[in-house]
Design an enzyme around this catalytic site. Structure first.
Site, short mmCIF file in Angstrom:
data_model
loop_
_atom_site.label_atom_id
_atom_site.label_comp_id
_atom_site.label_asym_id
_atom_site.label_seq_id
_atom_site.Cartn_x
_atom_site.Cartn_y
_atom_site.Cartn_z
N LYS A 1 0.75 -1.19 0.12
CA LYS A 1 0.00 0.05 -0.08
C LYS A 1 0.91 1.18 0.05
O LYS A 1 1.81 1.21 0.53
CB LYS A 1 -1.06 -0.03 1.15
CG LYS A 1 -1.94 1.08 1.23
CD LYS A 1 -3.02 0.91 2.21
CE LYS A 1 -2.69 1.07 3.48
NZ LYS A 1 -3.84 1.12 4.55
N LYS B 1 0.73 5.86 -0.07
CA LYS B 1 -0.04 6.91 0.26
C LYS B 1 -0.07 7.83 -1.29
O LYS B 1 0.83 7.97 -2.02
CB LYS B 1 0.83 7.94 1.10
CG LYS B 1 0.86 7.36 2.50
CD LYS B 1 -0.50 7.03 3.00
CE LYS B 1 -0.13 6.47 4.38
NZ LYS B 1 -1.38 5.95 5.33
N ASP C 1 -3.92 5.16 -0.62
CA ASP C 1 -4.35 5.52 0.56
C ASP C 1 -4.20 7.20 0.49
O ASP C 1 -3.22 7.69 0.52
CB ASP C 1 -3.64 4.96 1.80
CG ASP C 1 -4.36 5.84 3.03
OD1 ASP C 1 -5.09 6.30 3.28
OD2 ASP C 1 -3.98 5.14 4.29
N GLU D 1 -8.48 3.97 -0.47
CA GLU D 1 -8.52 4.17 1.02
C GLU D 1 -8.73 5.58 1.48
O GLU D 1 -7.92 6.49 0.89
CB GLU D 1 -7.45 3.57 1.66
CG GLU D 1 -7.34 3.46 3.14
CD GLU D 1 -6.69 2.59 3.68
OE1 GLU D 1 -6.16 2.88 5.00
OE2 GLU D 1 -6.08 1.63 3.22
N GLU E 1 -10.90 3.90 9.64
CA GLU E 1 -9.90 3.97 10.78
C GLU E 1 -10.28 5.25 11.44
O GLU E 1 -9.81 5.19 12.68
CB GLU E 1 -8.66 3.96 10.31
CG GLU E 1 -8.32 5.20 9.50
CD GLU E 1 -6.72 5.15 8.84
OE1 GLU E 1 -6.03 5.95 9.29
OE2 GLU E 1 -6.59 4.48 7.77
N HIS F 1 -6.93 -1.83 10.16
CA HIS F 1 -6.02 -0.78 10.15
C HIS F 1 -5.06 -1.07 11.19
O HIS F 1 -5.22 -0.99 12.40
CB HIS F 1 -6.59 0.72 10.43
CG HIS F 1 -5.90 1.76 10.62
ND1 HIS F 1 -5.55 2.50 11.84
CD2 HIS F 1 -4.89 2.42 9.53
CE1 HIS F 1 -4.68 3.43 11.61
NE2 HIS F 1 -4.25 3.30 10.13
#
Length: 349
Positions: free
Chosen positions: A166, A168, A197, A223, A249, A299
């Site tokens: 994953k 950002k 994310d 996300e 989350e 999370h």
């Protein structure tokens, strides 16, 4: 088995390597460790992590020491849900969501640890095990990394046997995101799940625009595209995109998840132990999600692995890179479950 004492140990120090997402710099390692003791000589402990703000761990420590802990002295330590509900009533006037929930979660986890130790079994067996290993992906693609660094850390995740990575997004223009996604895909290969994310960085229009671009690149999920509390926007976004929306989350308590499930605003639910309400609430949220046919991916990791082992709809546990000393290894891209009594488990941070 009556509760006799609740104690707190607090630590807070700067990170050696600060990490960045689209909206914040996580530059500290903070922890608040809560221990619940009983007249049977058995105790349970939890650890609550803080990635920023030096004062947060001692503030939580004071809340537990001065308010929540004294309220449960003399209680039966096995009455975990009763204690949770009692502490919610206690904190209702000041607002249970927020730091109060962090404290309730910390006590909840310590009680589960205590119960597992008293019975000599890991907590995932108490919850009703559904699996013996959890598929895992590596959250390694932070925004402070330049492209070569990003490629290097994702390549290391693949070498360690993770089932996906994953990264950002949302720290700059869409073109920058696309360049970084392409660079990661070049090192992990086409068949490996790649999640993105945004950490609540976008409004609805921008989330639609970027979500379509991420979908075209084959990303597994999108996300936290929007502010967590905006359920209506999540529902509208899910209607516009083919890529699953992952979120949860930053939601507090089961009611906030129920509304999201009913509206159809989430494709992968991701509760956080600290904010959702602890092990008890994450388990109950997971079962509620299963009733709606929604997959569950934690999370973070840590004690959450016990919940994941018991749920029927688990798809992933989140992790950072494995320790360099080789003390933790994956088997077929999965974490084995802890065998020690209580909540003994690896840490995601």
């Amino acid at each position: 088995m009556k509760i006799t004492k609740v104690t707190v140990q607090v630590t807070s120090e700067p990170k050696q390597h600060a990490i960045r997402d689209a909206i914040q710099l996580l530059d500290r390692n903070g922890r608040c460790d809560v221990t619940v003791e009983t007249d049977a000589g058995i105790s349970g402990t939890s650890s609550t992590y803080f990635g920023r703000v030096a004062s947060s761990p001692p503030l939580l420590g004071a809340l537990v020491t001065e308010q929540l802990g004294p309220a449960i002295i003399g209680q039966d330590a096995t009455m975990i849900r009763h204690i949770r509900d009692q502490l919610r009533t206690l904190t209702d006037y000041q607002g249970t969501a927020g730091l109060s929930t962090f404290g309730i979660s910390a006590i909840d986890q310590a009680l589960w640890d205590l119960l597992g130790k008293s019975l000599g079994v890991p907590v995932w067996k108490l919850l009703g095990a559904n699996r013996t290993a959890i598929p895992t992906y590596a959250m390694v693609g932070w925004l402070e990394l330049d492209v070569p660094q990003l490629q290097d850390v994702c390549a290391r995740a693949m070498e360690q046997g993770f089932q996906g990575v994953k990264m950002k997004v949302g720290g700059g223009p869409l073109a920058e995101d696309l360049e970084r996604i392409g660079a990661v895909r070049a090192v992990i290969g086409d068949g490996v799940p790649l999640m993105v994310d945004a950490n609540q960085a976008f409004d609805l229009a921008e989330a639609i625009r970027r979500g379509r671009a991420y979908s075209d690149l084959g990303c597994r999920w999108f996300e936290e595209p929007l502010r967590a509390a905006d359920t209506a926007a999540h529902v509208r976004l899910a209607e516009k995109l083919d890529i699953p929306i992952a979120t949860g989350e930053n939601r507090y308590g089961q009611e906030q998840f129920r509304d999201l499930f009913v509206g159809g605003g989430v494709g992968v639910v991701q509760p956080d132990l600290r904010r959702a309400g602890g092990l008890t609430d994450c388990y109950e949220i997971g079962l509620m999600a299963a009733g709606f046919g929604i997959p569950y991916a934690s999370h973070g990791g840590g004690a959450h692995i016990h919940v994941l082992a018991a749920l029927p709809n688990t798809i992933y546990v989140e992790s950072g890179l494995l320790p360099a000393d080789g003390s933790v290894t994956l088997t077929d891209g999965c974490y084995p479950l802890p065998t020690e009594p209580g909540l003994s488990s690896w840490s995601a941070h």
